[in-house]
Design an enzyme around this catalytic site. Structure first.
Site, PDB file in Angstrom:
ATOM      1  CE  LYS A 117      68.807  46.020  28.824  1.00  0.00           C
ATOM      2  NZ  LYS A 117      69.677  44.891  28.457  1.00  0.00           N
ATOM      3  CG  ASN A 123      73.922  39.640  28.891  1.00  0.00           C
ATOM      4  OD1 ASN A 123      72.699  39.769  28.894  1.00  0.00           O
ATOM      5  ND2 ASN A 123      74.658  39.765  27.773  1.00  0.00           N
ATOM      6  CB  SER A 124      70.590  35.591  30.983  1.00  0.00           C
ATOM      7  OG  SER A 124      70.596  35.464  32.380  1.00  0.00           O
ATOM      8  N   GLY A 152      67.845  39.922  30.450  1.00  0.00           N
ATOM      9  CA  GLY A 152      66.417  39.699  30.219  1.00  0.00           C
ATOM     10  C   GLY A 152      65.652  40.961  29.876  1.00  0.00           C
ATOM     11  CB  CYS A 185      67.419  40.517  22.839  1.00  0.00           C
ATOM     12  SG  CYS A 185      67.599  39.969  24.555  1.00  0.00           S
ATOM     13  CE  LYS A 240      73.811  45.073  19.872  1.00  0.00           C
ATOM     14  NZ  LYS A 240      74.024  45.684  21.185  1.00  0.00           N
ATOM     15  CG  ASN A 278      72.738  41.517  20.826  1.00  0.00           C
ATOM     16  OD1 ASN A 278      73.274  41.389  21.937  1.00  0.00           O
ATOM     17  ND2 ASN A 278      71.524  42.020  20.697  1.00  0.00           N
ATOM     18  N   GLY A 302      81.989  44.008  19.613  1.00  0.00           N
ATOM     19  CA  GLY A 302      82.397  42.662  20.035  1.00  0.00           C
ATOM     20  C   GLY A 302      83.865  42.672  20.446  1.00  0.00           C
TER      21      GLY A 302
HETATM   22  O1  RRO Z   1      68.849  42.402  28.217  1.00  0.00           O
HETATM   23  C1  RRO Z   1      69.466  41.425  27.743  1.00  0.00           C
HETATM   24  O2  RRO Z   1      69.427  40.302  28.264  1.00  0.00           O
HETATM   25  C2  RRO Z   1      70.245  41.541  26.506  1.00  0.00           C
HETATM   26  C3  RRO Z   1      69.812  42.180  25.371  1.00  0.00           C
HETATM   27 BR1  RRO Z   1      68.177  43.094  25.277  1.00  0.00          BR
HETATM   28  C4  RRO Z   1      70.596  42.160  24.198  1.00  0.00           C
HETATM   29  O3  RRO Z   1      70.256  42.684  23.131  1.00  0.00           O
HETATM   30  N1  RRO Z   1      71.771  41.485  24.261  1.00  0.00           N
HETATM   31  C5  RRO Z   1      72.211  40.875  25.375  1.00  0.00           C
HETATM   32  O4  RRO Z   1      73.288  40.281  25.392  1.00  0.00           O
HETATM   33  N2  RRO Z   1      71.432  40.919  26.509  1.00  0.00           N
END
Ligand code: RRO
Length: 310
Positions: free
Chosen positions: A43, A69-70, A72, A133, A181, A212, A266
């Site tokens: 992660k 997703n979020s 964070g 991100c 990335k 991403n 992806g």
């Molecule tokens: O943790 C996230 O919300 C997140 C990250 Br760091 C990322 O690089 N890409 C993503 O979709 N979520």
């Protein structure tokens, strides 16, 4: 068959994407023990631990095979991930990508120093620097320090890479297999500019991960019309992202110096998707959304077996 980034050998071109099932030691060990996975990606982490956004911060639409997703940047902090290597060095069998999303220069320097201190010579450690991100500055939980994402800010991207390159002037750093990335790009001129910057730094960049999740997505509940995630806005992954990711890989493989490896990411879920990314110019692929949805990681093993039986 083997695949390479620099002189690091991978037994399979399948990698997990940073995020799903890669936050805890237990999850990372499980990835290590997943047959068919060529390398492990942690992660994304920062120097200090981050709690992330309140749940629900992930949702998957089964009909469209698309996720939002979020999270964070939930992570246990750099020390936790270096501890993982030291505690488990005797049983790690795959190269390990440390996904780093630290934004502060001094903290980044500290993490690079930790990398050198913790380098265990029987483990191949790569750095995937996450400049993409979508959930750091632009969720409705953040009120200040709004900034354009580094991956979308050519000037800032160059400044970051210049700083990282200055760290590489220390001879010890020269041996860090480093990559970045990227976010998905919708503008071809911007993509070309990013490729030019990457080519400028081809002495330190060994690979790029493309791409991403796509930021600023929104999914609403069919009945309540409320948001599926607490922050309303998040990053889109899975099948809906695949054509964009594939197009980005195709264009970048034409623009980049040939010795920079491309990792496609992806919407990968079957052999066809892996071939599509290879035809577009990728050597490796990462699996994100489908891994989130697959509790025992058997999708990786199945995909690997399907690939070698073709
Ligand atoms: O943790 C996230 O919300 C997140 C990250 Br760091 C990322 O690089 N890409 C993503 O979709 N979520």
């Amino acid at each position: 068959m083997s695949y390479y980034i620099g002189d690091i050998e991978f037994k399979s071109q399948l990698l997990n994407a940073s995020g799903p099932k890669s936050i805890t030691h237990r999850q990372l060990l499980k990835l290590n023990n997943t047959y068919g996975l060529g390398g492990i990606v942690t992660k994304s982490f920062t120097l200090d631990y981050k709690i992330g956004n309140p749940s629900p911060n992930y949702y998957y639409n089964h009909k469209t095979e698309t996720s939002i997703n979020s999270i964070g940047l939930t992570n246990n902090g750099a020390k936790y991930y270096f501890d993982f290597i030291n505690i488990n060095s005797y049983q790690l069998t795959k190269p390990l990508f440390l996904s780093i999303a630290e934004q502060n220069h001094n903290n980044l320097n500290t993490i690079f120093n930790e990398y050198l201190k913790n380098k265990v010579y029987n483990i191949d450690m790569l750095i995937e620097y996450n400049v993409s991100c979508p959930n750091i500055n632009n969720t409705n939980t953040s009120t200040s320090n709004e900034k354009i994402m580094v991956g979308y800010d050519i000037g800032e991207l160059r400044t970051r890479l210049q700083y990282i390159k200055s760290l590489f002037s220390n001879p010890e750093y020269k041996y860090i297999p480093f990559g970045i990335k990227l976010p998905p790009y919708l503008d071809r001129y911007q993509l070309q500019n990013v490729a030019n910057v990457i080519n400028e730094f081809s002495d330190i960049i060994r690979f790029i991960t493309v791409c991403n999740t796509m930021g600023n997505g929104c999914m609403l509940d069919e009945i309540t019309c409320g948001s599926k995630i607490s922050t309303t806005i998040g990053g889109i992954g899975g099948t809906s992202l695949k054509p964009i990711a594939l197009g980005n890989v195709k264009l970048l493989s034409g623009y980049l110096k040939y010795d920079i490896q491309i990792i496609g990411c992806g919407g990968v879920k079957d052999v066809r998707d892996v071939y599509d990314f290879m035809f577009a110019g990728a050597t490796f692929v990462q699996i994100g959304t489908k891994l989130f949805e697959n509790p025992d990681s058997s999708i990786i093993t199945k995909l690997y077996k399907d690939l070698i039986s073709e």
